[in-house]
Structure formats: C-alpha cells, structure tokens
Motif scaffolding. Sequence first.
Motif, mmCIF file in Angstrom:
data_model
loop_
_atom_site.group_PDB
_atom_site.id
_atom_site.type_symbol
_atom_site.label_atom_id
_atom_site.label_comp_id
_atom_site.label_asym_id
_atom_site.label_seq_id
_atom_site.Cartn_x
_atom_site.Cartn_y
_atom_site.Cartn_z
ATOM 1 N N LEU A 23 -58.548 4.562 -63.591
ATOM 2 C CA LEU A 23 -58.166 5.712 -64.408
ATOM 3 C C LEU A 23 -56.690 5.588 -64.746
ATOM 4 N N PRO A 47 -61.831 -4.075 -69.848
ATOM 5 C CA PRO A 47 -62.366 -2.779 -70.262
ATOM 6 C C PRO A 47 -62.572 -1.809 -69.111
ATOM 7 N N ILE A 49 -60.545 0.288 -67.796
ATOM 8 C CA ILE A 49 -59.640 1.436 -67.726
ATOM 9 C C ILE A 49 -60.100 2.589 -68.622
ATOM 10 N N ARG A 50 -59.905 3.816 -68.129
ATOM 11 C CA ARG A 50 -60.190 5.024 -68.906
ATOM 12 C C ARG A 50 -58.903 5.837 -68.947
#
Lengths: 155, 559
Positions: A23, A47, A49-50
């Motif tokens: 996050l 990819p 990570i948010r």
Amino acid sequence: MTAETTTSQSEQVVTDGFEPQILCFACNWCSYAGADLAGVSRIQYPPNIRIIRVMCSGRIDPTFVVKAFHEGIDGVVICGCHIGDCHYIDGNHKTARRIPLLKKLLGQLGIEEERVRLAWVSASEGDRFASVVTETTEQIRRLGPFKPFGDVRHA
Amino acid sequence: MDEPRIGVFVCHCGKNIGGYVDVPSVVEYAKGLPDVAYSEHNLYTCSDEGVTSIKRRIEEHDLNRVVVASCTPRTHEPLFRSACVEAGLNKYLFEFVNIRDQCSWVHMRLPKEATEKAKALVRMGVAKARLLEPLEEIDIDVAPSCLVIGAGVAGMTAALNLANQGFDIHLVEEREELGGLLRGLHKLFTGEQDATELIAPLIDQVSTHEHITTHLSSKVREVKGFIGNFDVTLDHGQQQSTIQVSTIIVAVGADEFKPAGQYGYGEMADVLTQLELEARMKEGAVGAKDVVMINCVGARVPERPYCSRFCCLTAIKNAVLIKENDPNANVWILHRDLMTYGVEFEDYYRRAMELGVRFVRYGLDSPPEVIGNGAVQSVSVYHQLLGKQVELASDMVVLTTPLIPRADNIETSQMLKVPLSSEGFFLEAHLKLQPVEFATDGIYIAGSARWPVEAAEAVFQACAASAKASAPMKRGYVRPEAVTSSVNEDVCGGCGICVSMCPYAAMQMRTEDGVRIAHSITALCKGCGTCGAACPSGAISMSHFTDEQIMAQIEAVLA
C-alpha cells in the motif's frame, strides 16, 4: 524512445510465487503527481502497489499503517514532498518525525521495520517514484509475507 | 443521506487503458461491489458522450455517488465533478480512481496483473465512495479595508497603492511621525537622491489621503479573527480603540544594530554607526579628515550569520559622498567581502575606487583594532594583500552594522499567528511561490520586517504586497477550502497538540465553562489534515479524507 524500450527488468523478477501486497500513501501535490509522471513517462514498475491519495503526507495517521498490517498488507510506502517543498508549509516535517517513531514501535511489536518505507518524491520525479516502488517490492519479496506478530516473543 | 447508490464509469481512454486492462471485466467486477447500482465502460469518459452518459445515468439509476476509473484527478476531476453538479449531485460525492497513469501505463507488459490491480483500485474507490459526504463551500465576505502596520517607506507605499484603489486603510505607526528609518537617512544610493525627496511626497499624500486614517504614536495591541474579519485593538498610549479590517500588511521594518563594546563604540566619541554618520551628514559637515569604515560589524558572524544586503553599498555611498565633498579626505573601507550585486552597484564600487576610496580586506580571524583613548587615533588592520599589519591614522571610525529584527517581532508574530525565521525576521509562506504573503490568508509582508532591504526593494515589496492584498478585497469574498478539519467537542481532550501542528493558525483553543476545547477556524483551514493525524483523542475529522474513508480504502486493498 518507444514505450517498450523504457521497460525495466524489475517487473519480471521471478519469485517463488509470493507476490506482496503493498500500500502506498501519496500526497496530492508532489508524490501523487510523481506517480502520474511515472505513468506519463511509461516507466514500468511492479504491479504490487495500490495508491491511496491524501492531501498531505502529514495526514497519514500512523494508525493507518498499523491498520494496513492488520489487514494483512505486506508493506507500506509513505510518499510526500521533499523537505522544504510541502504544499502545506511543513506537513512533511511532521511525517518525517512520525514515521521513524512508528517504525521503532513496529519493531518492538515484531514487525520488520523494513516493511515501512518513507520516501520523498517530487512531482518531477517519476523515475524516482518507479524506483521506490521497485525497490520496496523487491525488499518485501525478500522479507516474505507479513505474519502478524510473528516474532513478538523474541522482541 | 440516502443509502448509497454508486455509479462506476470505467474508461478505455482509447487504447491507453483498454489496450492493457480488460475494461469490460472491470465493469463486470464493479457491478458486484457493495452499493454499486450501475456500471458501464466508455471509450473516453471525458468526451461529450461520456460526460453526458454520466449525467443521464445519475438520473436514470438514481445514483447518489459517482466513481470514474480513468486517468488522474489532477487533470480531470473538475470535469467529472461538474458533470455531477449538473446532474444535481454535490461535487464531493464524486471519487476518482486512477487506472491509467498509475496502472495501465506502468504495467504495459502485464495485462493480467494490470486488470487485477484496476479491479482493486476500483474496489478501494467504491469503498471510499460509499462513505462520501456532501460538502458546502461557503463564501466569506472581504470588505475593502486594510490595516498597514508600520509607516516607513514600505508601509506608506503599500497604504497609498491600496488607498488609490479606493480601499480604506488604517496606517498604524508607533513613532509620532510618518517616514520610518528613511527619516534618518541623508542620501540614498546610487543616485544620491536626498532621502527626504523620496519620503516627503509620500508623507504628504498619505497624510492627506481621503482613504487613509493614520494612527501615530500607536501600537497594535490585539488581533483576532481571520481574512475578512479581523478585529484589531489599537493602543494609542492613553486610550485604546478597535477597528475592523479585512486584510493586514506587516511593514514594521527593522532596527540598526548598535555594536556596544565593539571597536570602541560607546567608548570613543568618533566611533559611529553608518546611521549616526548619516545624521551628521544630514546636518552638514562630517567633521573628519581620515575616516575608516569597518564593514560587517555584527553581521556574518557566528551569532548573526546573515548578510544585511545593503550595508556594503551604504558604506560605499557615504565614502563617495565624503570624497566628493572633500577630495583631500582619506576614506578607507575595511571589509570582509564586498556585495555590490547587479549592474549599477558594481559601477558605484568602481567609482568609489576612482575617487580614491581605499578598500582593504580583513578576515574574521584578524579583525581591525581601533586605537585611541577617548578619541580615535588610528586603526590597525592586517592587510591581506601586503601580508602585514598596517596602521591607518584616523579621526573617525564608522561601523557598518546590519539591520536586526525588532525586539517586539515575537510579540507581533504571536499576535498575528504568523511565523518568524530563525533570525527573528518575519517569514513568508514561500520564497518563490508565495513571496510577500504569509501562509495565513489575508496577512502580507513588505520591507525590512521580512529581511534587510534597501529603499527600492522595500518599494517593490510594498507594491507586491498591496497587489496581493487587493485581490480578495477587489473580489469582495474568499471561498475557503471545503475540505477542512472539524472538531468533535465531546471527544476533544483539550491537549492543544493540533494547535501546535497547524501551520495556518486554523486550530485555536477556547475555554468554555472552564473546559479547554479546540476549535477549527474553517476560513483558515487548508485541509492538509496534519491536525487529524496528530489528535490523540481522535476528535478531529478531516472532511473528504476522513479516518473512516481511508480505513475503508485500506480494508479494500485486499479483496
């Protein structure tokens, strides 16, 4: 330069199947814009990570980070403006004090401090944002999945 | 608020998203998320067609929250918000999900992962959208009135600029006459214009202007409120009065440093500061044949590291004037470095050398020594170029000292809730992005209160500050951020941490019925949220970025 030529190798790292969930909190004015620039520049990064947008890194209550681990997230990146560049004068100064303190506390709870990273990323540092994400992803891959309070008895 | 009915609009952005993310599957996924009443994909959601569709679907499906998953809020949030507003929704009931810049464009080789990430980001956006609340934007009236503190050249210039535009100005000056530091100056560099020639017309215009009320021998005692609503108490010595203004310009100036105990100052009659020399020159003769000036006295030293900017030029100017008046006079300038920036000033330095002013560089480790007993006899200095100690016969020593912050700056800064620099001068919000403005709305700064400036720079800054102050007054209102903090008074423990966190003085403690409680001044809050992050009681809520909303986003990271 085409989009493909800027592709980094990092996203193709072969692992034993563990893909961490990471996050990222990004301040609206610098780091979120830096993340956008990474996209505009087509810099490729893992990819995992948010991103959650907040107005200022000073908004990031340490309990948000604790909450993330509570939810089973493996790593947290906190991004803000460089010191001196804060849109809100000195919000990032407060972040710069809170996060190291939080990391200390997490360590005492048996949570590896390396799961939390504080990074200053300006709106012009798309490449830096991408490398922060790439490095952090690799770091968390090495650490393995987050195990709640795994080593607390040894702390 | 009714039960949330969320509409999710997923954009292909041509091939920019659709080329890498399986957009239709994201739409199908969104339809299964809690409170999502409708979802569709658009080739370009930002096109006329896309925006029209948002408005139509709001109506058709009775949507009360809108999520657009496309590019970045930094460019397109205003557009989608206005679509919501046109369809009758409050613009804060809109949530942006970035699946292009932060997803499809950075995972171009990983379509499967990119699609999964897009779904997660939409899930997080929907989780926040469920908790969105409408926010109100309230305008605050800004009447055309301004308080200018300090009637030096900066304060008077600012006051006149504003008064000439029809704004009502209260000009407060602690001395009994207008003019400030320039009153004591003889001539100004480089044109050798008489200082009086500059300020006399200003004083005349200020004192007769229909829109300027001058308060001489007066001090600002108390300031309460915020932009558009400042209640100011003035202390006139015997009595007090109160005025109401919308904006404030701080032009309190600075003081000359008096180097007591250094180089015989205060001990020998002919050891003066530059300002004292100016006074003598103003009256007529300098009364000395061999003048030695020592620069950087009390400046650029460990206890006061800053450069006062104009003092090299002051020394050169006074040296030139002495030489022009009496070519047989000897004038030495002992300096550590000479700052003659720009075009004119460097020429001025050359002219001084041509006139025979002699410049000797000294080091901080071997400062000059003034020799004399009651009266100056000579100055001994280590001459760096000659590599030896030289003794200069002298009957007057002039010490070039910096401007220092006024002693009451601390009091003034606390009263206005604006910061001081580590040196004690007033500190603007940002040197380049917001010069002459404080972070607190409606308060501006000009002149040597900010840092030492010469007269021309004081005028520039006064023009800048008055232009800035005129903007909200001309408009007649300000619209503060709708994204602001608020305090749950039942929960607030009155610790005051938020007050120390807020850079805008928006958090203030009030005591009601003997209980200390924090209050958020909405008009001043910029919505950064650092108070909320610090509140140990969880009493502070940041609208549009509430704890609940962010926690919901975090919970939604993992499915």
